[in-house]
Design an enzyme around this catalytic site. Sequence first.
Site, PDB file in Angstrom:
ATOM      1  N   CYS A 125      -3.968   0.524  -2.906  1.00 57.03           N
ATOM      2  CA  CYS A 125      -3.882  -0.553  -2.013  1.00 57.03           C
ATOM      3  C   CYS A 125      -3.065  -1.708  -2.643  1.00 57.03           C
ATOM      4  CB  CYS A 125      -5.241  -1.253  -1.825  1.00 57.03           C
ATOM      5  SG  CYS A 125      -6.373  -0.093  -1.097  1.00 57.03           S
ATOM      6  N   CYS A 138     -10.373  -3.962   0.214  1.00 60.90           N
ATOM      7  CA  CYS A 138     -11.521  -3.020  -0.060  1.00 60.90           C
ATOM      8  C   CYS A 138     -12.454  -3.369  -1.212  1.00 60.90           C
ATOM      9  CB  CYS A 138     -10.845  -1.435  -0.172  1.00 60.90           C
ATOM     10  SG  CYS A 138     -10.071  -1.345  -1.717  1.00 60.90           S
ATOM     11  N   GLU A 150      -3.082  -4.836  -2.979  1.00 56.16           N
ATOM     12  CA  GLU A 150      -3.584  -5.743  -3.809  1.00 56.16           C
ATOM     13  C   GLU A 150      -3.642  -5.211  -5.360  1.00 56.16           C
ATOM     14  OE1 GLU A 150      -4.689  -4.592  -0.821  1.00 56.16           O
ATOM     15  OE2 GLU A 150      -6.373  -5.876  -0.165  1.00 56.16           O
ATOM     16  N   ASN A 192       0.817  -1.062  -0.101  1.00 52.91           N
ATOM     17  CA  ASN A 192      -0.071  -0.067  -0.050  1.00 52.91           C
ATOM     18  C   ASN A 192       0.792   1.185   0.044  1.00 52.91           C
ATOM     19  OD1 ASN A 192       0.673  -0.757   2.848  1.00 52.91           O
ATOM     20  ND2 ASN A 192      -0.873   0.331   3.389  1.00 52.91           N
ATOM     21  N   ILE A 193       0.471   2.157  -0.785  1.00 52.62           N
ATOM     22  CA  ILE A 193       1.152   3.217  -0.810  1.00 52.62           C
ATOM     23  C   ILE A 193       0.267   4.634  -0.766  1.00 52.62           C
ATOM     24  CG2 ILE A 193       2.702   4.908  -2.385  1.00 52.62           C
ATOM     25  CD1 ILE A 193       3.379   2.203  -3.735  1.00 52.62           C
ATOM     26  N   GLU A 194       0.403   5.148   0.399  1.00 58.11           N
ATOM     27  CA  GLU A 194      -0.648   6.375   0.759  1.00 58.11           C
ATOM     28  C   GLU A 194      -0.215   7.670   0.062  1.00 58.11           C
ATOM     29  OE1 GLU A 194      -2.024   4.523   4.990  1.00 58.11           O
ATOM     30  OE2 GLU A 194      -0.934   6.389   4.975  1.00 58.11           O
TER      31      GLU A 194
END
Length: 132
Positions: free
Chosen positions: A52, A88, A54, A41-43
């Site tokens: 996300c 999600c 996935e 995940n990279i915010e």
Amino acid sequence: MYERMLEAAKKASELSYSPYSSYKVSCAILLKSGNIITGINIENAAYSLTICAERCALFRCYASGYKKDDLVSMLIYTNRSDSMPYPCGSCRQVMVELFGLDKDVTIVNDKERPETYKVKDLIPMSFTKEHL
């Protein structure tokens, strides 16, 4: 194979960029060749631009020339022990199209009590190209 995928996911989780949630998630996808492709995940401060783990892993597979038939199974991992890294809705929808309804997704946290589901069980009545 589970152990190899888990180890790859654990290693990848260290690369997660999650300064806002502090919730590190990684994903390992097993290919027919036996190779494993990971994602994290990279915010982003503009939250809607976050990706996300996935989707990151699936997009890396496709960007590397792999397609749905090359992908065997997926493992989603978080190093936290207080929750499970369930995908999600956006990731579930992408899994339907790029991964496949009948493929296994294993979800595990630091307690290492894995739960395995078929994609079709994670997103019943999914939207596909047949609905267009």
